[in-house]
Design an enzyme around this catalytic site. Structure first.
Site, PDB file in Angstrom:
ATOM      1  N   HIS A   9       0.933  -1.171  -0.079  1.00 17.22           N
ATOM      2  CA  HIS A   9      -0.048   0.040   0.073  1.00 17.22           C
ATOM      3  C   HIS A   9       0.989   1.229   0.108  1.00 17.22           C
ATOM      4  O   HIS A   9       1.760   1.403   0.958  1.00 17.22           O
ATOM      5  CB  HIS A   9      -1.051  -0.230   1.211  1.00 17.22           C
ATOM      6  CG  HIS A   9      -2.167  -1.071   0.820  1.00 17.22           C
ATOM      7  ND1 HIS A   9      -3.237  -0.675   1.943  1.00 17.22           N
ATOM      8  CD2 HIS A   9      -2.265  -2.003   0.166  1.00 17.22           C
ATOM      9  CE1 HIS A   9      -4.091  -1.685   1.520  1.00 17.22           C
ATOM     10  NE2 HIS A   9      -3.655  -2.373   0.601  1.00 17.22           N
TER      11      HIS A   9
ATOM     12  N   TYR B 139      -9.452   5.802   7.131  1.00 10.79           N
ATOM     13  CA  TYR B 139      -9.592   6.164   8.457  1.00 10.79           C
ATOM     14  C   TYR B 139     -10.631   7.269   8.336  1.00 10.79           C
ATOM     15  O   TYR B 139     -10.226   8.394   7.831  1.00 10.79           O
ATOM     16  CB  TYR B 139      -8.448   6.695   8.990  1.00 10.79           C
ATOM     17  CG  TYR B 139      -7.225   5.619   9.166  1.00 10.79           C
ATOM     18  CD1 TYR B 139      -7.077   5.124  10.360  1.00 10.79           C
ATOM     19  CD2 TYR B 139      -6.429   4.823   8.170  1.00 10.79           C
ATOM     20  CE1 TYR B 139      -6.020   4.203  10.877  1.00 10.79           C
ATOM     21  CE2 TYR B 139      -5.407   4.202   8.438  1.00 10.79           C
ATOM     22  CZ  TYR B 139      -5.271   3.840   9.644  1.00 10.79           C
ATOM     23  OH  TYR B 139      -4.255   2.667  10.069  1.00 10.79           O
TER      24      TYR B 139
ATOM     25  N   PRO C 133      -4.571   0.401  18.500  1.00  5.32           N
ATOM     26  CA  PRO C 133      -4.288  -0.042  17.018  1.00  5.32           C
ATOM     27  C   PRO C 133      -4.480   1.117  16.024  1.00  5.32           C
ATOM     28  O   PRO C 133      -3.946   0.796  14.782  1.00  5.32           O
ATOM     29  CB  PRO C 133      -5.394  -1.019  16.990  1.00  5.32           C
ATOM     30  CG  PRO C 133      -6.129  -0.853  17.691  1.00  5.32           C
ATOM     31  CD  PRO C 133      -5.896  -0.215  18.984  1.00  5.32           C
TER      32      PRO C 133
ATOM     33  N   LYS D 202       1.127   0.037  14.921  1.00  5.51           N
ATOM     34  CA  LYS D 202       2.481   0.181  15.417  1.00  5.51           C
ATOM     35  C   LYS D 202       2.607  -1.139  16.438  1.00  5.51           C
ATOM     36  O   LYS D 202       4.062  -1.348  16.451  1.00  5.51           O
ATOM     37  CB  LYS D 202       2.522   1.373  16.420  1.00  5.51           C
ATOM     38  CG  LYS D 202       2.630   2.563  15.628  1.00  5.51           C
ATOM     39  CD  LYS D 202       3.986   2.580  14.406  1.00  5.51           C
ATOM     40  CE  LYS D 202       3.530   3.641  13.622  1.00  5.51           C
ATOM     41  NZ  LYS D 202       4.294   3.553  12.258  1.00  5.51           N
TER      42      LYS D 202
ATOM     43  N   TYR E 167       3.891   7.000   9.943  1.00  9.53           N
ATOM     44  CA  TYR E 167       2.952   5.645   9.664  1.00  9.53           C
ATOM     45  C   TYR E 167       4.033   4.572   8.932  1.00  9.53           C
ATOM     46  O   TYR E 167       3.730   3.560   9.282  1.00  9.53           O
ATOM     47  CB  TYR E 167       1.625   6.259   8.709  1.00  9.53           C
ATOM     48  CG  TYR E 167       0.800   4.963   8.665  1.00  9.53           C
ATOM     49  CD1 TYR E 167      -0.371   5.331   9.324  1.00  9.53           C
ATOM     50  CD2 TYR E 167       0.695   3.985   7.694  1.00  9.53           C
ATOM     51  CE1 TYR E 167      -1.634   4.209   9.197  1.00  9.53           C
ATOM     52  CE2 TYR E 167      -0.113   2.889   7.668  1.00  9.53           C
ATOM     53  CZ  TYR E 167      -1.345   2.933   8.530  1.00  9.53           C
ATOM     54  OH  TYR E 167      -2.413   2.055   8.329  1.00  9.53           O
TER      55      TYR E 167
END
Length: 395
Positions: free
Chosen positions: A72, A205, A297, A301, A389
């Protein structure tokens, strides 16, 4: 029994550490209380940072990941019925993430360990770590699994012990006078697995007045989705139709995007907490992964922090074997904690950015939207998110 490094726990941290030590010519024994089938089906994280992907490849455990995993190059932020894609490679100099379930990572590492590595003992419960402050620590254990009360007890003599046995394991309890830092959130995630192709090709998200939602996936044909719910929610209190209806509300946009629905095969609630134990070392006992830290979550991480821990420790043990110097071992806790706290900070930021806190005021709601507006309108703010990220440097 005797070995150089005794490892408690055959999750991804313990298994990867054993693999890295094997590649460095250092012997180890892994003790795991559960049976192999349980470890290989235990559902956990599914997002691998760039650094984790690189480590697995270098360790010889990346072939199936590269074949079956889903690279991704970004995520989508969704709020106020708007959509914004964060382009990771453009913001980070080419970094990305990989969607590949922890269960699959564990399967590959187990197969490698049983074929090439040292002993990997399933259904073997660690009872205590003894002598951690001496140069001959030992793990007292029992054959027969966590419920095998009648199993035979034995002792594993070690030069070093590594606790990869999670928050409730015996390793953390053997560190005296440790400090803990903790935050428990008043909400959790109601998660489902569904036999339906993902409705988007990257993670989504979503911040919504009704609560957070996440669209993820396990494969091109299996979707993983989450809803923010009160912390005391029972998974079965939501019907499948209610879950799909609520997901549809929270992912709503002003364009023609639609949510694909399918049969729900698994349903569970994940609690949300932040936790750090300092130090991550006592004498010759080292903590790694969830034994030392837990993150909500939202930032993806948890697994990646565990990988950072064991890579740092494997380097330190290899340095000790090659030079006789304890310099890197002595720095282990401080080295790891720098990365841990950055991950805790990022996970907290993402959680408070996207979730609706019980009792939040209109002022706080508008601040969330302002923070999201800043990320989507400032390359500097967007870059900070993308760099975090895709992963902080290891070591």
């Amino acid at each position: 029994m005797r070995t150089t490094v005794g490892i408690i726990g055959a999750g991804p941290a313990g298994l990867l550490l054993a693999r890295l030590l094997h590649n460095a010519g250092i012997d180890s024994v892994v003790l795991e209380s559960r049976d192999r089938a349980y470890v290989e089906r235990r559902q956990r994280a599914g997002i691998l940072e760039q650094g984790t992907v690189d480590v697995l490849r270098e360790a010889g455990a990346g072939e199936r990941m590269d074949r079956e995993g889903l690279r991704h190059d970004g995520i989508e932020l969704r709020f106020d019925r708007r959509r914004h894609r964060v382009d990771f490679p453009a913001l980070t100099g080419g970094r990305s993430v990989m969607v590949h379930a922890q269960t699959e990572v564990c399967k590959d590492l187990i197969a490698l360990q049983l074929k090439e590595g040292g002993p990997l003992l399933f259904e073997t419960e660690a009872l205590a770590v003894e002598g951690a402050g001496t140069d001959r620590p030992r793990i007292r254990f029992r054959h027969g699994g966590a419920d095998g009360a009648d199993g035979a007890e034995d002792v594993l003599e070690c030069d070093y012990v590594v606790g990869c046995d999670g928050f409730w394991g015996v390793a953390r309890a053997a560190v005296p006078d440790g400090r803990t830092f903790e935050r428990t959130y008043p909400f959790g995630w109601l998660g489902i697995l569904a036999d339906v192709a993902p409705s988007h090709d990257e993670l989504v998200y979503a911040r919504h007045d009704r609560g957070f939602a996440l669209l993820s996936m396990r494969s091109p044909s299996v979707s993983r989705l989450y809803l923010q719910v009160p912390a005391d929610t029972e998974a079965d209190s939501w019907s499948d139709e209610e879950i799909w209806d609520e997901l549809e509300r929270r992912f709503e946009t002003d364009d023609d995007w639609t949510l694909r629905r399918g049969p729900v095969t698994q349903k569970s609630v994940t609690p949300m907490r932040s936790y750090v134990h300092e130090p991550m070392r006592h004498g010759r006992l080292f903590l790694a992964g969830d034994a030392a830290h837990i993150v909500p979550p939202t930032g993806a991480k948890g697994l990646n922090l565990a990988v950072g821990d064991v890579v740092t420790l494997a380097r330190a043990l290899a340095h000790r074997a090659a030079t006789g110097s304890d310099e890197l071992l002595d720095a282990y806790s401080a080295t790891c904690l720098r990365r841990v706290w950055q991950a805790e900070r990022f996970s907290y930021d993402m959680t408070t950015l996207l979730h609706s806190a019980p009792g939040a005021t209109p002022f706080e709601d508008r601040l969330q939207l302002a923070r999201l507006d800043r990320i989507t309108s400032s390359r500097a703010a967007e870059t900070d998110l993308a760099e975090a990220y895709t992963g902080f440097p290891i070591g």
